[in-house]
Scaffold this motif. Structure first.
Motif, PDB file in Angstrom:
ATOM      1  N   PHE A  95       6.968  -1.527   2.768  1.00  0.00           N
ATOM      2  CA  PHE A  95       6.928  -1.484   1.306  1.00  0.00           C
ATOM      3  C   PHE A  95       8.236  -1.994   0.692  1.00  0.00           C
ATOM      4  O   PHE A  95       8.231  -2.843  -0.202  1.00  0.00           O
TER       5      PHE A  95
ATOM      6  N   ALA B 250       5.564  -4.472   9.425  1.00  0.00           N
ATOM      7  CA  ALA B 250       4.247  -4.783   8.850  1.00  0.00           C
ATOM      8  C   ALA B 250       3.235  -5.106   9.952  1.00  0.00           C
ATOM      9  O   ALA B 250       2.072  -4.691   9.868  1.00  0.00           O
TER      10      ALA B 250
ATOM     11  N   HIS C  45      -8.401   3.837   0.393  1.00  0.00           N
ATOM     12  CA  HIS C  45      -7.092   3.595   1.008  1.00  0.00           C
ATOM     13  C   HIS C  45      -7.271   2.996   2.403  1.00  0.00           C
ATOM     14  O   HIS C  45      -6.643   2.007   2.760  1.00  0.00           O
TER      15      HIS C  45
ATOM     16  N   LEU D 232      -2.245 -10.238   4.997  1.00  0.00           N
ATOM     17  CA  LEU D 232      -1.119 -10.279   5.943  1.00  0.00           C
ATOM     18  C   LEU D 232      -1.418 -11.236   7.103  1.00  0.00           C
ATOM     19  O   LEU D 232      -0.569 -12.024   7.518  1.00  0.00           O
TER      20      LEU D 232
ATOM     21  N   PHE E  54      -0.100  -2.822  10.592  1.00  0.00           N
ATOM     22  CA  PHE E  54      -1.437  -3.416  10.468  1.00  0.00           C
ATOM     23  C   PHE E  54      -2.200  -3.315  11.786  1.00  0.00           C
ATOM     24  O   PHE E  54      -3.374  -2.907  11.828  1.00  0.00           O
TER      25      PHE E  54
ATOM     26  N   GLY F 299      -4.809  -6.227   4.662  1.00  0.00           N
ATOM     27  CA  GLY F 299      -4.650  -6.694   6.040  1.00  0.00           C
ATOM     28  C   GLY F 299      -5.045  -8.157   6.197  1.00  0.00           C
ATOM     29  O   GLY F 299      -4.374  -8.924   6.893  1.00  0.00           O
TER      30      GLY F 299
ATOM     31  N   ALA G 296      -0.071   1.338  -0.989  1.00  0.00           N
ATOM     32  CA  ALA G 296       1.271   1.879  -0.753  1.00  0.00           C
ATOM     33  C   ALA G 296       1.448   3.223  -1.468  1.00  0.00           C
ATOM     34  O   ALA G 296       1.887   4.198  -0.856  1.00  0.00           O
TER      35      ALA G 296
ATOM     36  N   LEU H 170      -6.665   2.707  13.952  1.00  0.00           N
ATOM     37  CA  LEU H 170      -6.952   3.928  13.177  1.00  0.00           C
ATOM     38  C   LEU H 170      -8.257   3.781  12.395  1.00  0.00           C
ATOM     39  O   LEU H 170      -9.107   4.665  12.394  1.00  0.00           O
ATOM     40  N   PHE H 171      -8.373   2.642  11.736  1.00  0.00           N
ATOM     41  CA  PHE H 171      -9.558   2.367  10.911  1.00  0.00           C
ATOM     42  C   PHE H 171     -10.824   2.452  11.767  1.00  0.00           C
ATOM     43  O   PHE H 171     -11.799   3.100  11.385  1.00  0.00           O
TER      44      PHE H 171
ATOM     45  N   ILE I   3      -0.241  10.370   0.823  1.00  0.00           N
ATOM     46  CA  ILE I   3      -0.770  10.935   2.080  1.00  0.00           C
ATOM     47  C   ILE I   3       0.394  11.439   2.940  1.00  0.00           C
ATOM     48  O   ILE I   3       0.342  12.504   3.539  1.00  0.00           O
ATOM     49  N   TRP I   4       1.458  10.639   2.977  1.00  0.00           N
ATOM     50  CA  TRP I   4       2.645  10.976   3.760  1.00  0.00           C
ATOM     51  C   TRP I   4       3.241  12.296   3.255  1.00  0.00           C
ATOM     52  O   TRP I   4       3.561  13.206   4.020  1.00  0.00           O
TER      53      TRP I   4
HETATM   54  C1  HEM Z   1       1.820  -4.835   4.971  1.00  0.00           C
HETATM   55  C2  HEM Z   1       0.982  -4.209   4.164  1.00  0.00           C
HETATM   56  C3  HEM Z   1       0.075  -3.127   4.708  1.00  0.00           C
HETATM   57  C4  HEM Z   1      -1.039  -3.278   5.490  1.00  0.00           C
HETATM   58  C5  HEM Z   1      -1.634  -4.574   6.004  1.00  0.00           C
HETATM   59  C6  HEM Z   1      -1.560  -1.954   5.750  1.00  0.00           C
HETATM   60  C7  HEM Z   1      -2.669  -1.693   6.522  1.00  0.00           C
HETATM   61  C8  HEM Z   1      -3.092  -0.432   6.897  1.00  0.00           C
HETATM   62  C9  HEM Z   1      -4.248  -0.136   7.699  1.00  0.00           C
HETATM   63  C10 HEM Z   1      -5.196  -1.177   8.280  1.00  0.00           C
HETATM   64  C11 HEM Z   1      -4.324   1.194   7.839  1.00  0.00           C
HETATM   65  C12 HEM Z   1      -5.373   1.992   8.618  1.00  0.00           C
HETATM   66  C13 HEM Z   1      -6.404   2.509   7.660  1.00  0.00           C
HETATM   67  C14 HEM Z   1      -6.795   3.894   7.975  1.00  0.00           C
HETATM   68  O1  HEM Z   1      -5.917   4.771   8.097  1.00  0.00           O
HETATM   69  O2  HEM Z   1      -7.986   4.121   8.095  1.00  0.00           O
HETATM   70  C15 HEM Z   1      -3.210   1.779   7.155  1.00  0.00           C
HETATM   71  C16 HEM Z   1      -2.932   3.126   7.119  1.00  0.00           C
HETATM   72  C17 HEM Z   1      -1.892   3.681   6.432  1.00  0.00           C
HETATM   73  N1  HEM Z   1      -1.023   3.025   5.578  1.00  0.00           N
HETATM   74 FE1  HEM Z   1      -0.914   1.027   5.344  1.00  0.00          FE
HETATM   75  N2  HEM Z   1      -0.763  -1.035   5.142  1.00  0.00           N
HETATM   76  C18 HEM Z   1       0.251  -1.700   4.491  1.00  0.00           C
HETATM   77  C19 HEM Z   1       1.269  -1.131   3.745  1.00  0.00           C
HETATM   78  C20 HEM Z   1       1.473   0.232   3.602  1.00  0.00           C
HETATM   79  C21 HEM Z   1       2.514   0.792   2.817  1.00  0.00           C
HETATM   80  C22 HEM Z   1       3.524   0.010   2.036  1.00  0.00           C
HETATM   81  C23 HEM Z   1       2.400   2.153   2.939  1.00  0.00           C
HETATM   82  C24 HEM Z   1       3.306   3.148   2.278  1.00  0.00           C
HETATM   83  C25 HEM Z   1       3.813   4.152   2.929  1.00  0.00           C
HETATM   84  C26 HEM Z   1       1.276   2.435   3.809  1.00  0.00           C
HETATM   85  C27 HEM Z   1       0.866   3.691   4.199  1.00  0.00           C
HETATM   86  C28 HEM Z   1      -0.160   3.954   5.073  1.00  0.00           C
HETATM   87  C29 HEM Z   1      -0.480   5.270   5.621  1.00  0.00           C
HETATM   88  C30 HEM Z   1       0.224   6.577   5.306  1.00  0.00           C
HETATM   89  C31 HEM Z   1      -1.567   5.086   6.479  1.00  0.00           C
HETATM   90  C32 HEM Z   1      -2.217   6.123   7.379  1.00  0.00           C
HETATM   91  C33 HEM Z   1      -3.301   6.858   6.648  1.00  0.00           C
HETATM   92  C34 HEM Z   1      -3.842   7.928   7.529  1.00  0.00           C
HETATM   93  O3  HEM Z   1      -3.301   8.247   8.584  1.00  0.00           O
HETATM   94  O4  HEM Z   1      -4.853   8.469   7.126  1.00  0.00           O
HETATM   95  N3  HEM Z   1       0.735   1.242   4.177  1.00  0.00           N
HETATM   96  N4  HEM Z   1      -2.472   0.773   6.567  1.00  0.00           N
END
Ligand code: HEM
Length: 255
Positions: free
Chosen positions: A134, A182, A39, A51, A186, A48, A98, A192-193, A104-105
């Motif tokens: 989303f 978005a 994830h 995007l 990102f 990413g 997603a 965070l990553f 996770i949420w």
């Molecule tokens: C535009 C598309 C998206 C991109 C480019 C994207 C990118 C990212 C990135 C780079 C991270 C950090 C990775 C990490 O936590 O280590 C992240 C975390 C996360 N994303 Fe996305 N994401 C996208 C869409 C979504 C969608 C649609 C959801 C649905 C809710 C989502 C939920 C989450 C959550 C909950 C985290 C945090 C995870 C954590 O705290 O451990 N993302 N996302």
């Protein structure tokens, strides 16, 4: 919902001098550890990266005008095995990221009330911006890719097709909200990553890197808004099959 925040919720140490930030990814139990890592990784590559390309490269060509935009859409549409590139490089990874993101949420409580530290607001914002992105992505993919004129077959109609949407003010505002959500998700996601995978560690370095990520958010949002302005400010181009961009009937259609 589980009562404790998930293992990657921001951690605020009460020990003096300890580093603030998110908890690193740790080896958990079997499959959930692998899914958690996937994830995290999928948010950077390929989602990413897509995007980044979509906002800063492909859609920015709209600033140059309808001809440049049509050429870019034509280039993408003619990539070999484009359907499979989309399926395995974009749609399935976004769907996985997603759906697992919503999981996770659901699993972790937001602890905004418990810790008076911005990291917890960021934690909540990461979830909400993901959710908003989303809804936007599903709607945007449906209207642009699966309804109306097929832009892979008729790339010259691309500029006009986007215009037909963004001239309608409620849709334009939805584009702006989707873009900001978005971009934020990102940009802060990169931070965070980097913290979770131990790429950027130490309080000072993480603070500096946060500023870099904020800069990326501004660049993505700025470029997206410039493209949207370009669609709104030019006369409506035709969305008929076979039209050449330069022969388009032109009228202003902002509603
Ligand atoms: C535009 C598309 C998206 C991109 C480019 C994207 C990118 C990212 C990135 C780079 C991270 C950090 C990775 C990490 O936590 O280590 C992240 C975390 C996360 N994303 Fe996305 N994401 C996208 C869409 C979504 C969608 C649609 C959801 C649905 C809710 C989502 C939920 C989450 C959550 C909950 C985290 C945090 C995870 C954590 O705290 O451990 N993302 N996302």
């Amino acid at each position: 919902m589980a009562s404790a925040a998930s293992s990657t919720a921001p951690v605020v140490s009460k020990v003096k001098g300890a580093t603030h930030g998110v908890a690193p990814l740790r080896a958990g139990q079997g499959i959930s550890f692998v899914l958690r890592r996937l994830h995290s990784l999928s948010g950077i590559v390929p989602v990413g990266a897509f995007l980044f390309e979509h906002i800063l490269i492909s859609n920015s060509t709209a600033i140059t005008g309808p001809d440049a935009y049509a050429r870019q859409v034509s280039f993408l549409a003619n990539l070999p095995l484009v359907f499979f590139l989309e399926l395995f490089g974009i749609w399935l990874p976004i769907l996985f990221h997603a759906l697992y993101g919503f999981y996770i949420w659901y699993r972790g409580d937001s602890n905004v009330g418990e810790y008076p530290w911005t990291g917890n607001w960021m934690y909540t914002a990461q979830r909400w911006t993901g959710g908003i992105a989303f809804i936007y992505i599903v709607w945007h993919t449906y209207t642009m890719r699966f309804t109306g004129i097929d832009l892979h077959a008729y790339p010259n109609a691309s500029f006009g097709k986007v215009q037909a949407e963004v001239f309608y003010t409620p849709f334009f505002l939805f584009y702006v909200v989707g873009l900001i959500a978005a971009s934020w998700h990102f940009a802060y996601g990169i931070w965070l990553f980097s913290a979770k995978w131990g790429i950027v560690s130490g309080e000072k370095a993480q603070k500096r890197f946060l500023a870099v990520c904020l800069g990326l958010f501004l660049v993505l949002t700025g470029a997206g808004l410039a493209s949207l302005t370009s669609f709104r400010s030019r006369p409506q181009q035709s969305v008929e099959p076979g039209t050449t961009v330069t022969n388009n009937q032109q009228f202003s259609g902002i509603r």
